[in-house]
Design a protein around this motif. Structure first.
Motif, PDB file in Angstrom:
ATOM      1  N   ARG A 108      13.317 -15.084  -0.981  1.00  0.00           N
ATOM      2  CA  ARG A 108      13.680 -14.660   0.375  1.00  0.00           C
ATOM      3  C   ARG A 108      14.436 -13.344   0.296  1.00  0.00           C
ATOM      4  NH1 ARG A 108      12.763 -19.128   3.401  1.00  0.00           N
ATOM      5  NH2 ARG A 108      12.894 -21.095   2.286  1.00  0.00           N
ATOM      6  N   ASP A 145      -0.362  -5.091  -5.800  1.00  0.00           N
ATOM      7  CA  ASP A 145       0.391  -4.514  -4.670  1.00  0.00           C
ATOM      8  C   ASP A 145       1.897  -4.692  -4.902  1.00  0.00           C
ATOM      9  OD1 ASP A 145       0.465  -5.230  -1.069  1.00  0.00           O
ATOM     10  OD2 ASP A 145       0.956  -3.415  -2.190  1.00  0.00           O
ATOM     11  N   LEU A 187      -1.315   3.974  -3.011  1.00  0.00           N
ATOM     12  CA  LEU A 187      -0.573   5.048  -2.344  1.00  0.00           C
ATOM     13  C   LEU A 187       0.502   4.374  -1.501  1.00  0.00           C
ATOM     14  CD1 LEU A 187       0.084   7.826  -1.124  1.00  0.00           C
ATOM     15  CD2 LEU A 187      -1.798   7.461   0.500  1.00  0.00           C
ATOM     16  N   ILE A 214       3.948   4.977   0.950  1.00  0.00           N
ATOM     17  CA  ILE A 214       4.593   5.999   1.784  1.00  0.00           C
ATOM     18  C   ILE A 214       6.060   5.667   1.955  1.00  0.00           C
ATOM     19  CG2 ILE A 214       4.538   7.236   3.992  1.00  0.00           C
ATOM     20  CD1 ILE A 214       1.914   7.469   2.385  1.00  0.00           C
ATOM     21  N   ARG A 244       6.268  12.482   0.997  1.00  0.00           N
ATOM     22  CA  ARG A 244       6.623  11.054   1.148  1.00  0.00           C
ATOM     23  C   ARG A 244       5.615  10.149   0.444  1.00  0.00           C
ATOM     24  NH1 ARG A 244       6.006  10.126   6.982  1.00  0.00           N
ATOM     25  NH2 ARG A 244       6.601   8.006   6.463  1.00  0.00           N
ATOM     26  N   LYS A 245       4.590  10.747  -0.159  1.00  0.00           N
ATOM     27  CA  LYS A 245       3.503   9.970  -0.753  1.00  0.00           C
ATOM     28  C   LYS A 245       3.741   9.744  -2.253  1.00  0.00           C
ATOM     29  CE  LYS A 245       0.434  12.999   0.699  1.00  0.00           C
ATOM     30  NZ  LYS A 245      -0.862  13.657   1.090  1.00  0.00           N
ATOM     31  N   LYS A 282      12.298   6.550  12.122  1.00  0.00           N
ATOM     32  CA  LYS A 282      10.904   6.685  12.594  1.00  0.00           C
ATOM     33  C   LYS A 282      10.332   5.269  12.622  1.00  0.00           C
ATOM     34  CE  LYS A 282       6.447   8.849  11.681  1.00  0.00           C
ATOM     35  NZ  LYS A 282       5.607   9.653  10.788  1.00  0.00           N
ATOM     36  N   THR A 312       2.869   0.070   1.607  1.00  0.00           N
ATOM     37  CA  THR A 312       1.548   0.345   1.032  1.00  0.00           C
ATOM     38  C   THR A 312       0.653   0.986   2.077  1.00  0.00           C
ATOM     39  OG1 THR A 312       1.827  -1.725  -0.172  1.00  0.00           O
ATOM     40  CG2 THR A 312      -0.343  -0.694  -0.268  1.00  0.00           C
ATOM     41  N   ALA A 313       0.072   2.118   1.750  1.00  0.00           N
ATOM     42  CA  ALA A 313      -0.884   2.754   2.663  1.00  0.00           C
ATOM     43  C   ALA A 313      -2.310   2.544   2.186  1.00  0.00           C
ATOM     44  CB  ALA A 313      -0.597   4.248   2.774  1.00  0.00           C
ATOM     45  N   LEU A 352      17.317  -4.147  -6.415  1.00  0.00           N
ATOM     46  CA  LEU A 352      16.377  -3.252  -5.703  1.00  0.00           C
ATOM     47  C   LEU A 352      17.211  -2.357  -4.800  1.00  0.00           C
ATOM     48  CD1 LEU A 352      13.584  -5.809  -5.264  1.00  0.00           C
ATOM     49  CD2 LEU A 352      13.555  -3.759  -6.666  1.00  0.00           C
TER      50      LEU A 352
HETATM   51  C1  LIG Z   1      12.522 -11.500  -1.506  1.00  0.00           C
HETATM   52  C2  LIG Z   1      12.797 -10.200  -2.205  1.00  0.00           C
HETATM   53  C3  LIG Z   1      11.567  -9.431  -2.303  1.00  0.00           C
HETATM   54  C4  LIG Z   1      11.828  -8.074  -2.883  1.00  0.00           C
HETATM   55  C5  LIG Z   1      10.541  -7.403  -2.974  1.00  0.00           C
HETATM   56  C6  LIG Z   1      10.674  -6.084  -3.649  1.00  0.00           C
HETATM   57  C7  LIG Z   1       9.343  -5.471  -4.010  1.00  0.00           C
HETATM   58  C8  LIG Z   1       8.432  -5.418  -2.885  1.00  0.00           C
HETATM   59  C9  LIG Z   1       7.106  -4.784  -3.191  1.00  0.00           C
HETATM   60  C10 LIG Z   1       6.211  -5.225  -2.085  1.00  0.00           C
HETATM   61  C11 LIG Z   1       4.990  -4.412  -1.997  1.00  0.00           C
HETATM   62  C12 LIG Z   1       4.202  -4.865  -0.819  1.00  0.00           C
HETATM   63  C13 LIG Z   1       4.192  -3.773   0.187  1.00  0.00           C
HETATM   64  C14 LIG Z   1       3.296  -4.152   1.309  1.00  0.00           C
HETATM   65  O1  LIG Z   1       2.424  -4.973   1.205  1.00  0.00           O
HETATM   66  S1  LIG Z   1       3.591  -3.333   2.754  1.00  0.00           S
HETATM   67  C15 LIG Z   1       2.472  -4.126   3.854  1.00  0.00           C
HETATM   68  C16 LIG Z   1       1.129  -3.450   3.947  1.00  0.00           C
HETATM   69  N1  LIG Z   1       1.265  -2.105   4.461  1.00  0.00           N
HETATM   70  C17 LIG Z   1       1.478  -1.881   5.779  1.00  0.00           C
HETATM   71  O2  LIG Z   1       1.545  -2.793   6.597  1.00  0.00           O
HETATM   72  C18 LIG Z   1       1.660  -0.450   6.175  1.00  0.00           C
HETATM   73  C19 LIG Z   1       1.000  -0.162   7.538  1.00  0.00           C
HETATM   74  N2  LIG Z   1       0.964   1.297   7.718  1.00  0.00           N
HETATM   75  C20 LIG Z   1       2.039   1.939   8.204  1.00  0.00           C
HETATM   76  O3  LIG Z   1       3.022   1.347   8.582  1.00  0.00           O
HETATM   77  C21 LIG Z   1       1.955   3.435   8.238  1.00  0.00           C
HETATM   78  O4  LIG Z   1       0.621   3.856   8.184  1.00  0.00           O
HETATM   79  C22 LIG Z   1       2.720   4.090   7.063  1.00  0.00           C
HETATM   80  C23 LIG Z   1       4.180   3.675   7.130  1.00  0.00           C
HETATM   81  C24 LIG Z   1       2.108   3.648   5.736  1.00  0.00           C
HETATM   82  C25 LIG Z   1       2.601   5.598   7.184  1.00  0.00           C
HETATM   83  O5  LIG Z   1       2.881   5.918   8.499  1.00  0.00           O
HETATM   84  P1  LIG Z   1       3.856   7.154   8.867  1.00  0.00           P
HETATM   85  O6  LIG Z   1       3.663   7.425  10.306  1.00  0.00           O
HETATM   86  O7  LIG Z   1       5.211   6.915   8.371  1.00  0.00           O
HETATM   87  O8  LIG Z   1       3.289   8.356   7.979  1.00  0.00           O
HETATM   88  P2  LIG Z   1       1.950   9.215   8.241  1.00  0.00           P
HETATM   89  O9  LIG Z   1       0.905   8.432   8.950  1.00  0.00           O
HETATM   90  O10 LIG Z   1       2.379  10.525   8.829  1.00  0.00           O
HETATM   91  O11 LIG Z   1       1.426   9.416   6.736  1.00  0.00           O
HETATM   92  C26 LIG Z   1       2.250  10.154   5.842  1.00  0.00           C
HETATM   93  C27 LIG Z   1       1.300  10.806   4.867  1.00  0.00           C
HETATM   94  O12 LIG Z   1       0.540   9.781   4.164  1.00  0.00           O
HETATM   95  C28 LIG Z   1      -0.840   9.996   4.385  1.00  0.00           C
HETATM   96  N3  LIG Z   1      -1.462   8.690   4.514  1.00  0.00           N
HETATM   97  C29 LIG Z   1      -1.031   7.663   5.276  1.00  0.00           C
HETATM   98  N4  LIG Z   1      -1.840   6.607   5.137  1.00  0.00           N
HETATM   99  C30 LIG Z   1      -2.814   6.998   4.266  1.00  0.00           C
HETATM  100  C31 LIG Z   1      -3.946   6.339   3.700  1.00  0.00           C
HETATM  101  N5  LIG Z   1      -4.250   5.084   4.022  1.00  0.00           N
HETATM  102  N6  LIG Z   1      -4.715   7.014   2.826  1.00  0.00           N
HETATM  103  C32 LIG Z   1      -4.411   8.290   2.484  1.00  0.00           C
HETATM  104  N7  LIG Z   1      -3.360   8.982   2.984  1.00  0.00           N
HETATM  105  C33 LIG Z   1      -2.565   8.324   3.855  1.00  0.00           C
HETATM  106  C34 LIG Z   1      -0.940  10.778   5.676  1.00  0.00           C
HETATM  107  O13 LIG Z   1      -2.176  11.487   5.695  1.00  0.00           O
HETATM  108  C35 LIG Z   1       0.252  11.695   5.537  1.00  0.00           C
HETATM  109  O14 LIG Z   1      -0.097  12.686   4.573  1.00  0.00           O
HETATM  110  P3  LIG Z   1       0.430  14.215   4.805  1.00  0.00           P
HETATM  111  O15 LIG Z   1      -0.147  14.655   6.125  1.00  0.00           O
HETATM  112  O16 LIG Z   1       1.935  14.128   4.850  1.00  0.00           O
HETATM  113  O17 LIG Z   1      -0.115  14.954   3.612  1.00  0.00           O
END
Ligand SMILES: CCCCCCCCCCCCCC(=O)SCCNC(=O)CCNC(=O)[C@H](O)C(C)(C)COP(=O)(O)OP(=O)(O)OC[C@H]1O[C@@H](n2cnc3c(N)ncnc32)[C@H](O)[C@@H]1OP(=O)(O)O
Length: 233
Positions: free
Chosen positions: A73, A154, A222, A224, A199-200, A230, A170-171, A9
């Motif tokens: 982990r 997810d 979606l 981000i 960034r989307k 930041k 994930t947003a 990754l």
């Molecule tokens: C052990 C090894 C493991 C390895 C694993 C590998 C694989 C892992 C895979 C795991 C997978 C699991 C992953 C998980 O489970 S991640 C866990 C679940 N997700 C979170 O906890 C995220 C919480 N949210 C945030 O931190 C912030 O809101 C983020 C970072 C997402 C954006 O905050 P940030 O301040 O940075 O950006 P912004 O607010 O300026 O937004 C930017 C743009 O996005 C648009 N926007 C934002 N939200 C929405 C929305 N809801 N619908 C529609 N649009 C939305 C927004 O309008 C803007 O658009 P524009 O104005 O630019 O056009």
């Protein structure tokens, strides 16, 4: 030679060699620990899952597909890079909790939770995730819990977004449950990246039965792209 969980990754990771996790020592430093790659056949896998896995491992032979290792982990490199880059070096979790933390889909005993293996097509830029839902993921009697399917979607869409755009979170997820998926049955998830706007990253997928006759679930996400510096909290 399987590449390590961390090395594969690539967006956030610099660790190489064997899959590495992190065990916290008292001074909040880390020592590399070797950990199990869960995306490999186990006794709890059904015949269907093993057959599909073997089919996709064959596809990997010419290099057009790649199996994605999966550990429980985060590697020490990933943990430190992530917290430094996006949480200004500190995260709101107590020290002693970190070393026990596990990646949720990999936190069940073999066969009882999420058994899955993901394959990445470099040419088609898509993921196929082979999945078998274990007995501890039950929702209504005999069928998988909707939240378990959302977790898998997810994780699979998040992995695709990560491979396409680096560190993401994930947003938004939107899920349509079309047919109930029986416990312990095998599903195949196919992802696609629909578009990137700044960034989307917009990704979608469905979960189908092995014979492709039933679509259990459809999902869009979606994600981000995180901006280093930041901080999020
Ligand atoms: C052990 C090894 C493991 C390895 C694993 C590998 C694989 C892992 C895979 C795991 C997978 C699991 C992953 C998980 O489970 S991640 C866990 C679940 N997700 C979170 O906890 C995220 C919480 N949210 C945030 O931190 C912030 O809101 C983020 C970072 C997402 C954006 O905050 P940030 O301040 O940075 O950006 P912004 O607010 O300026 O937004 C930017 C743009 O996005 C648009 N926007 C934002 N939200 C929405 C929305 N809801 N619908 C529609 N649009 C939305 C927004 O309008 C803007 O658009 P524009 O104005 O630019 O056009």
């Amino acid at each position: 030679m399987l590449r390590s969980c961390a090395a594969r990754l690539r967006p956030l990771l610099v660790a190489h060699g064997r899959p590495g996790g992190a065990r916290l020592t008292s001074t909040f430093s880390f020592e590399e620990v070797t950990q199990k790659d869960h995306a490999l056949p186990k006794p709890s896998w059904s015949k269907d899952l093993r057959l599909l896995f073997d089919q996709f491992m064959k596809k990997c032979e010419d290099g057009s597909w790649e199996r994605l290792p999966s550990c429980s982990r985060h590697s020490v490199q990933r943990f430190q890079n992530f917290t430094k880059a996006f949480f200004s070096g500190s995260i709101p979790v107590k020290e002693e909790q970190i070393s026990q933390a596990k990646f949720f889909p990999r936190s069940f005993e073999d066969g009882l939770g999420f058994e899955y293996a993901m394959f990445w097509s470099k040419d088609e830029k898509r993921i196929v995730c082979l999945f078998q839902g274990g007995l501890y993921l039950q929702g209504i009697p005999g069928f998988l819990h909707g939240g378990a399917l959302v977790t898998l979607i997810d994780t699979t869409l998040g992995t695709h977004a990560m491979l396409a755009g680096g560190a993401v979170m994930t947003a938004n997820l939107s899920i349509n449950f079309k047919r109930p998926m029986p416990l312990c049955s095998v599903g195949v998830i196919n992802t696609q990246l629909d578009k990137i706007e700044g960034r989307k990253l917009f990704v979608s997928c469905n979960i189908q039965s092995v014979d492709e006759k039933t679509v259990y679930t459809e999902g869009t996400g979606l994600f981000i792209k995180l901006e280093p510096g930041k901080t999020l909290v």
